[in-house]
Design a protein around this motif. Structure first.
Motif, short mmCIF file in Angstrom:
data_model
loop_
_atom_site.label_atom_id
_atom_site.label_comp_id
_atom_site.label_asym_id
_atom_site.label_seq_id
_atom_site.Cartn_x
_atom_site.Cartn_y
_atom_site.Cartn_z
N UNK A 28 0.83 -1.20 0.00
CA UNK A 28 0.00 0.00 0.00
C UNK A 28 0.87 1.26 0.00
N UNK A 29 0.30 2.35 -0.53
CA UNK A 29 1.01 3.62 -0.55
C UNK A 29 1.17 4.17 0.85
N UNK A 30 0.11 4.12 1.64
CA UNK A 30 0.17 4.58 3.02
C UNK A 30 -0.49 3.54 3.92
N UNK A 31 0.14 3.30 5.07
CA UNK A 31 -0.41 2.40 6.08
C UNK A 31 -0.48 3.20 7.38
N UNK A 32 -1.66 3.20 7.99
CA UNK A 32 -1.90 3.99 9.20
C UNK A 32 -2.56 3.10 10.24
N UNK A 33 -2.05 3.16 11.47
CA UNK A 33 -2.68 2.45 12.58
C UNK A 33 -2.70 3.40 13.77
N UNK A 34 -3.78 3.38 14.53
CA UNK A 34 -3.86 4.24 15.71
C UNK A 34 -4.27 3.43 16.92
N UNK A 35 -3.97 3.99 18.08
CA UNK A 35 -4.42 3.42 19.35
C UNK A 35 -5.65 4.20 19.78
N UNK A 36 -6.75 3.50 20.01
CA UNK A 36 -7.94 4.17 20.49
C UNK A 36 -7.67 4.79 21.86
N UNK A 37 -8.52 5.74 22.24
CA UNK A 37 -8.41 6.38 23.54
C UNK A 37 -8.51 5.32 24.63
N UNK A 38 -7.52 5.29 25.53
CA UNK A 38 -7.50 4.31 26.61
C UNK A 38 -6.70 3.06 26.29
N UNK A 39 -6.12 2.98 25.11
CA UNK A 39 -5.38 1.79 24.69
C UNK A 39 -3.98 2.17 24.24
N UNK A 40 -3.07 1.21 24.30
CA UNK A 40 -1.72 1.39 23.78
C UNK A 40 -1.03 2.62 24.35
N UNK A 41 -0.47 3.43 23.45
CA UNK A 41 0.25 4.63 23.87
C UNK A 41 -0.63 5.87 23.93
N UNK A 42 -1.92 5.75 23.63
CA UNK A 42 -2.84 6.88 23.75
C UNK A 42 -3.12 7.15 25.23
N UNK A 43 -3.61 8.36 25.50
CA UNK A 43 -3.95 8.72 26.88
C UNK A 43 -5.04 7.79 27.41
N UNK A 44 -5.00 7.62 28.73
CA UNK A 44 -5.97 6.77 29.43
C UNK A 44 -6.60 7.59 30.56
N UNK A 45 -7.54 8.46 30.22
CA UNK A 45 -8.12 9.30 31.28
C UNK A 45 -8.90 8.46 32.28
N UNK A 46 -8.70 8.76 33.56
CA UNK A 46 -9.42 8.05 34.62
C UNK A 46 -10.82 8.64 34.74
#
Length: 178
Positions: free
Chosen positions: A130-148
């Motif tokens: 593919x020309x571009x491959x993008x993956x994200x971490x949803x809010x609360x998962x992986x390296x994304x913020x995890x607000x209490x």
């Protein structure tokens, strides 16, 4: 009274009232039930004491444990990613430019309870297709913020994807009708 009629009868009481001092306020000192009652109360108090003594240090340790060291593969994944802001929270994403000449874009969404790191084993293969491959971490998962004390919902996670600048960069403006 037999054992079966006392303990296995549906009409038998489920609580033992022999130790209930409200029903028998004047127990004699030579009553055989008093030693049983005292022992049962002592065991009950000791059990709660043990639970409390065990839970308090565990809670203190849990609150002061530093985050674990990241593996070299996770460090590489994290350092090659970026962040965008969604409603005041940082959302992690990783993006790679792959094959030149292809216009195909792949947006990868992880499952529950995982992260964008799910794709690390096939990331290089995807960038070759593919020309571009993008993956994200949803809010609360992986390296994304995890607000209490946050009320997470699948609708909010969809809004994370929709509101991200990744969507506007992923699909040409001519595809949006509006």
């Amino acid at each position: 009274m037999s054992l079966n009629s006392t303990y296995f009868s549906p009409s038998a009481k489920t609580t033992d009232t022999r130790c209930d001092k409200a029903q028998e306020p004047r127990m004699s000192d030579d009553s055989p039930n008093e030693s049983e009652c005292g022992y049962a109360r002592r065991v009950s108090r000791e059990w709660w004491l043990h639970v409390g003594l065990l839970c308090i240090p565990l809670l203190a340790v849990y609150l002061h444990i530093p985050p674990p060291q990241l593996s070299p593969a996770l460090n590489t994944w994290h350092s090659s990613g970026h962040f965008f802001t969604f409603r005041g929270n940082n959302i992690f994403y990783k993006e790679s430019v792959g094959v030149v000449g292809s216009s195909d874009v792949l947006l990868l969404l992880h499952g529950f309870p995982t992260s964008s790191y799910d794709w690390y084993k096939i990331w290089d293969s995807l960038t070759q297709r593919f020309n571009r491959v993008i993956a994200l971490d949803f809010l609360g998962f992986g390296f994304s913020d995890k607000p209490r004390l946050h009320r997470y919902s699948i609708f909010e996670q969809a809004s994370v994807v929709e509101s991200s600048h990744l969507i506007s960069l992923t699909f040409p403006q001519s595809l949006f009708v509006g």
